[in-house]
Scaffold this active site. Structure first.
Site, mmCIF file in Angstrom:
data_model
loop_
_atom_site.group_PDB
_atom_site.id
_atom_site.type_symbol
_atom_site.label_atom_id
_atom_site.label_comp_id
_atom_site.label_asym_id
_atom_site.label_seq_id
_atom_site.Cartn_x
_atom_site.Cartn_y
_atom_site.Cartn_z
ATOM 1 C CG HIS A 88 -37.493 -85.444 -42.862
ATOM 2 N ND1 HIS A 88 -38.107 -86.562 -43.382
ATOM 3 C CD2 HIS A 88 -38.339 -84.410 -43.105
ATOM 4 C CE1 HIS A 88 -39.265 -86.223 -43.912
ATOM 5 N NE2 HIS A 88 -39.437 -84.927 -43.771
ATOM 6 C CG MET A 105 -34.491 -89.461 -50.395
ATOM 7 S SD MET A 105 -33.660 -89.962 -48.895
ATOM 8 C CE MET A 105 -32.417 -91.037 -49.601
HETATM 9 P P1 AMP Z 1 -41.766 -82.290 -44.660
HETATM 10 O O1 AMP Z 1 -41.759 -83.300 -43.560
HETATM 11 O O2 AMP Z 1 -42.015 -82.848 -46.002
HETATM 12 O O3 AMP Z 1 -42.606 -81.085 -44.331
HETATM 13 O O4 AMP Z 1 -40.269 -81.744 -44.742
HETATM 14 C C1 AMP Z 1 -39.626 -81.215 -43.604
HETATM 15 C C2 AMP Z 1 -38.339 -80.561 -44.033
HETATM 16 O O5 AMP Z 1 -37.492 -81.535 -44.649
HETATM 17 C C3 AMP Z 1 -38.552 -79.449 -45.069
HETATM 18 O O6 AMP Z 1 -37.678 -78.366 -44.767
HETATM 19 C C4 AMP Z 1 -38.185 -80.121 -46.347
HETATM 20 O O7 AMP Z 1 -37.714 -79.233 -47.343
HETATM 21 C C5 AMP Z 1 -37.066 -81.045 -45.892
HETATM 22 N N1 AMP Z 1 -36.893 -82.131 -46.861
HETATM 23 C C6 AMP Z 1 -37.837 -83.003 -47.300
HETATM 24 N N2 AMP Z 1 -37.322 -83.814 -48.243
HETATM 25 C C7 AMP Z 1 -36.030 -83.446 -48.402
HETATM 26 C C8 AMP Z 1 -34.967 -83.900 -49.243
HETATM 27 N N3 AMP Z 1 -35.115 -84.901 -50.106
HETATM 28 N N4 AMP Z 1 -33.767 -83.292 -49.130
HETATM 29 C C9 AMP Z 1 -33.586 -82.262 -48.263
HETATM 30 N N5 AMP Z 1 -34.552 -81.794 -47.450
HETATM 31 C C10 AMP Z 1 -35.749 -82.369 -47.518
#
Ligand code: AMP
Length: 278
Positions: free
Chosen positions: A37, A184
């Site tokens: 994030h 992650m």
């Molecule tokens: P989430 O909180 O899981 O809905 O993720 C929020 C944003 O963070 C989304 O656009 C995800 O794709 C991005 N995200 C989550 N994990 C990663 C990661 N390991 N690397 C890059 N972006 C991430």
């Protein structure tokens, strides 16, 4: 840093920024912030005059037997991380202000949602597209930042933005991994030490597949078999080679593709992917 918790307050703040001539970056998240994030937040802070991170565990993207209740909620530490990175506002609406009584409108993105996570989580992309559309409508950002960890989600959002004329630039950032390769994820917090080491088989299998692709392998079935053989200890949901735009399975690799894995480790569902262009 402002913390805003209703659509009205968010929109008022955003319109003030726009009236002052500022460009707005939006980073949608469900909180439990990790370096993945934070990479999106850093990019937005660097490229936009002001940055909003939304923190909202979106109930409409969880199926009835999924982990909505158990999903990690760490608002105080998320808030400090946002403050440290120079975010201007957090949008953390309550579920009731996002989906009040009588709520009845959903965004469905066809075709791109058919396979991978869309096949095993029937309401997932409808929930994602709906909440992102709602965030776009109240924040009215110039740019919105998403991670390629969720490659199919990126494709769904790109399609929606194009089809519904949102006029927002979608910026995709590379997957951030632990030093040993594990992608992650907020859900990694569910893993025991033993599960954590089994989870590593996913990225190892994908990296082994990348070596074969780099060596010239173009047969999707061969790649799928190689990855499947590497996923010992995991219950496979899918191992697929899909084209990067429409997320449709391919037999042979001619253009940009994602090699995507979804797998269960006990009660934890993990996803990962690599992008490849011949
Ligand atoms: P989430 O909180 O899981 O809905 O993720 C929020 C944003 O963070 C989304 O656009 C995800 O794709 C991005 N995200 C989550 N994990 C990663 C990661 N390991 N690397 C890059 N972006 C991430």
């Amino acid at each position: 840093m402002m913390v805003l918790d209703t659509p009205e307050a968010m929109r008022t703040w955003s319109r003030e920024q726009r009236a002052a001539g500022k460009t707005i970056g939006l980073v949608p998240t469900m909180g439990a912030l990790h370096e993945g994030h934070l990479s999106l937040i850093r990019a937005s802070v660097a490229e936009c005059d002001v940055t909003v991170a939304s923190i909202f565990v979106n109930p409409t993207q969880f199926g009835p037997n999924e982990d909505l209740e158990a999903y990690p909620r760490t608002f105080d530490s998320d808030k400090s991380k946002c403050e440290e990175l120079g975010i201007d506002a957090i949008y953390a609406p309550k579920p009731d202000s996002m989906y009040p009584q009588g709520y009845a409108t959903y965004v469905e993105v066809e075709r791109v949602s058919d396979h991978l996570c869309g096949a095993s989580r029937p309401v997932f992309f409808r929930g994602v597209a709906t909440v992102v559309a709602k965030l776009f409508n109240v924040v009215e950002p110039d740019r919105a930042y998403f991670g390629q960890k969720d490659a199919q989600q990126c494709a769904v959002i790109r399609r929606m933005v194009h089809d519904l004329d949102f006029g927002i630039e979608i910026v995709e950032m590379p997957i951030v991994r632990e030093p040993d390769g594990l992608a992650m994820s907020s859900r990694n917090a569910y893993l025991s030490d033993n599960e954590r080491s089994v989870a590593l088989n996913i990225s190892k299998a994908l990296f082994a597949a990348r070596e074969q692709l780099d060596a010239g392998e173009r047969n999707a079935q061969t790649i799928r078999e190689l990855i499947t053989a590497g996923l010992a200890g995991l219950t496979i949901d899918y191992v697929e080679v899909v084209d990067a735009d429409d997320i449709q399975p391919v037999d042979r690799i001619y253009g940009p593709v994602f090699i995507a894995v979804g797998a269960w480790l006990g009660k934890t569902r993990l996803i990962d992917n690599i992008a490849f262009t011949p």
